[in-house]
Scaffold this motif. Structure first.
Motif, short mmCIF file in Angstrom:
data_model
loop_
_atom_site.label_atom_id
_atom_site.label_comp_id
_atom_site.label_asym_id
_atom_site.label_seq_id
_atom_site.Cartn_x
_atom_site.Cartn_y
_atom_site.Cartn_z
N TYR A 175 0.84 -1.20 0.00
CA TYR A 175 0.00 0.00 0.00
C TYR A 175 0.87 1.25 0.00
O TYR A 175 2.04 1.21 0.39
CB TYR A 175 -0.97 0.01 1.18
N SER A 176 0.28 2.33 -0.49
CA SER A 176 0.94 3.63 -0.51
C SER A 176 0.03 4.63 0.20
O SER A 176 -1.02 4.26 0.74
CB SER A 176 1.20 4.08 -1.95
N ASP A 177 0.41 5.90 0.19
CA ASP A 177 -0.46 6.91 0.78
C ASP A 177 -1.77 7.04 0.01
O ASP A 177 -2.78 7.49 0.56
CB ASP A 177 0.24 8.27 0.78
N LYS A 178 -1.77 6.63 -1.26
CA LYS A 178 -2.92 6.85 -2.12
C LYS A 178 -3.79 5.62 -2.35
O LYS A 178 -4.94 5.76 -2.81
CB LYS A 178 -2.47 7.40 -3.47
N GLY A 179 -3.27 4.40 -2.10
CA GLY A 179 -4.11 3.25 -2.38
C GLY A 179 -3.41 1.92 -2.17
O GLY A 179 -2.29 1.86 -1.67
N MET A 180 -4.09 0.85 -2.61
CA MET A 180 -3.65 -0.52 -2.42
C MET A 180 -3.12 -1.08 -3.74
O MET A 180 -3.75 -0.93 -4.79
CB MET A 180 -4.81 -1.40 -1.95
N TYR A 181 -1.97 -1.76 -3.67
CA TYR A 181 -1.42 -2.48 -4.81
C TYR A 181 -1.62 -3.98 -4.59
O TYR A 181 -1.31 -4.50 -3.50
CB TYR A 181 0.07 -2.20 -4.97
N VAL A 182 -2.12 -4.67 -5.60
CA VAL A 182 -2.32 -6.12 -5.53
C VAL A 182 -1.82 -6.74 -6.82
O VAL A 182 -2.08 -6.22 -7.92
CB VAL A 182 -3.81 -6.47 -5.33
N TYR A 183 -1.10 -7.84 -6.67
CA TYR A 183 -0.67 -8.61 -7.85
C TYR A 183 -1.11 -10.05 -7.65
O TYR A 183 -0.82 -10.68 -6.62
CB TYR A 183 0.86 -8.56 -8.00
N LEU A 184 -1.84 -10.59 -8.63
CA LEU A 184 -2.36 -11.95 -8.58
C LEU A 184 -1.87 -12.71 -9.79
O LEU A 184 -1.88 -12.19 -10.91
CB LEU A 184 -3.88 -11.97 -8.53
N GLU A 185 -1.47 -13.97 -9.59
CA GLU A 185 -0.87 -14.76 -10.66
C GLU A 185 -1.30 -16.22 -10.53
O GLU A 185 -1.33 -16.76 -9.42
CB GLU A 185 0.66 -14.65 -10.56
N GLY A 186 -1.64 -16.85 -11.64
CA GLY A 186 -2.04 -18.25 -11.58
C GLY A 186 -1.70 -19.01 -12.85
O GLY A 186 -1.76 -18.46 -13.96
N LYS A 187 -1.32 -20.26 -12.69
CA LYS A 187 -1.12 -21.13 -13.85
C LYS A 187 -2.46 -21.36 -14.53
O LYS A 187 -3.52 -21.41 -13.89
CB LYS A 187 -0.51 -22.46 -13.41
N ASP A 188 -2.40 -21.55 -15.86
CA ASP A 188 -3.64 -21.69 -16.62
C ASP A 188 -3.36 -22.40 -17.93
O ASP A 188 -2.29 -22.24 -18.51
CB ASP A 188 -4.24 -20.30 -16.88
N GLN A 189 -4.34 -23.17 -18.39
CA GLN A 189 -4.19 -23.89 -19.65
C GLN A 189 -4.83 -23.16 -20.81
O GLN A 189 -4.38 -23.30 -21.95
CB GLN A 189 -4.80 -25.29 -19.51
N ILE A 241 1.30 -21.12 -23.53
CA ILE A 241 2.09 -22.01 -24.38
C ILE A 241 1.13 -22.95 -25.10
O ILE A 241 0.40 -23.70 -24.44
CB ILE A 241 3.10 -22.82 -23.54
N PRO A 242 1.07 -22.93 -26.43
CA PRO A 242 0.16 -23.82 -27.15
C PRO A 242 0.35 -25.29 -26.74
O PRO A 242 1.45 -25.82 -26.80
CB PRO A 242 0.54 -23.61 -28.61
N GLY A 243 -0.72 -25.90 -26.27
CA GLY A 243 -0.65 -27.30 -25.86
C GLY A 243 -0.01 -27.51 -24.51
O GLY A 243 0.14 -28.66 -24.07
N GLY A 244 0.38 -26.42 -23.80
CA GLY A 244 1.04 -26.57 -22.51
C GLY A 244 0.44 -25.66 -21.46
O GLY A 244 -0.59 -25.03 -21.66
N MET A 245 1.15 -25.58 -20.33
CA MET A 245 0.68 -24.78 -19.21
C MET A 245 1.25 -23.38 -19.28
O MET A 245 2.46 -23.20 -19.48
CB MET A 245 1.11 -25.44 -17.89
N GLY A 246 0.41 -22.37 -19.14
CA GLY A 246 0.86 -20.99 -19.11
C GLY A 246 0.44 -20.32 -17.82
O GLY A 246 0.17 -20.98 -16.81
N THR A 247 0.40 -18.99 -17.84
CA THR A 247 -0.05 -18.23 -16.67
C THR A 247 -0.83 -17.01 -17.14
O THR A 247 -0.70 -16.57 -18.29
CB THR A 247 1.13 -17.74 -15.81
N TRP A 248 -1.64 -16.49 -16.24
CA TRP A 248 -2.16 -15.14 -16.44
C TRP A 248 -2.10 -14.41 -15.11
O TRP A 248 -2.17 -15.03 -14.04
CB TRP A 248 -3.54 -15.14 -17.07
#
Length: 228
Positions: free
Chosen positions: A66-80, A158-165
């Motif tokens: 967080y900062s004086d102005k707001g909240m920072y969030v980072y979310l990451e997950g494996k995906d097909q 990755i075509p045919g494999g595991m990626g992320t978003w």
């Protein structure tokens, strides 16, 4: 001493075996959707545990600052694959692939903030009154300028494999008006949660930081944020 007593009282009276995270303060910084800015080194990784069998092969995690102005969030997950057809903001994004963020700044008041973002960078922004288990989201008014969430999505497939978003977010405190205990300050205690839904198989896979056996709106079981 008073703060420590309040935190112990909050944990013991409203949470059963819940998680607690420490939120570090940082100056504001630009985002790229992949959390590459050095400021993110101030946050540890927190896991998003799988909450059903369909979710176990797709590891998910998040960071928070967080900062004086707001909240920072980072979310990451494996995906097909990207499993959403929602191309507009404020649609029912939770019916497809999505990350969800819940902020409950005053645990004594059944009013909290919900934010959803999908892999197509579409968002759903809600203020949720939850009265005795009856809840419904209200959309923001004058959602523009300094009140608007800043967001960046990154997809690595990755075509045919595991990626992320992943999704990198800045949620301004001005948007959270008139919630109490906002803006966040050192020593404050909020509650909240982080969740994910995925529909790659056609059925719902679900994750949440704090364990919620039923709805994601069981705010009494949200985890604790301690601001440093």
């Amino acid at each position: 001493m008073k703060f420590c007593f309040f935190l112990l009282l909050l944990i013991s009276s409203t949470i059963v075996a819940q998680d607690t995270l420490l939120v570090q303060h940082v100056p504001d910084f630009p985002m790229d959707g992949q959390a590459n800015h050095p400021a993110w080194q101030q946050s540890k990784w927190y896991p998003l545990p799988a909450r059903n069998e369909l979710a176990k092969e797709l590891d998910s995690r998040f960071k928070i600052l967080y900062s004086d102005k707001g909240m920072y969030v980072y979310l990451e997950g494996k995906d097909q694959k990207i499993s959403t057809s929602y191309l507009n903001d404020f649609e029912d994004l939770y019916k497809a692939d999505v990350f969800e963020v819940f902020f409950h700044p005053n645990p004594a008041n059944p009013l909290y903030f919900e934010y959803e973002i999908n892999p197509l960078e579409k968002e759903l922004v809600l203020m949720v009154p939850n009265l005795q288990g009856k809840f419904y989201g209200w959309l923001p008014w004058h959602y523009e300028g300094e009140r608007k969430v800043q967001k960046k999505v990154s997809i690595k497939h990755i075509p045919g494999g595991m990626g992320t978003w992943s999704a990198e977010l800045f949620i301004p405190f001005t948007l959270l008006t008139p919630l109490e205990n906002v803006p966040a300050k050192p020593g404050m205690v909020w509650k909240g949660n982080f969740c994910r839904l995925d529909y790659d198989t056609g059925k719902m896979a679900k994750w949440s930081w704090s364990p919620l056996p039923g709805t994601f709106h069981d705010y009494k079981k949200y985890g604790v944020f301690v601001f440093k």
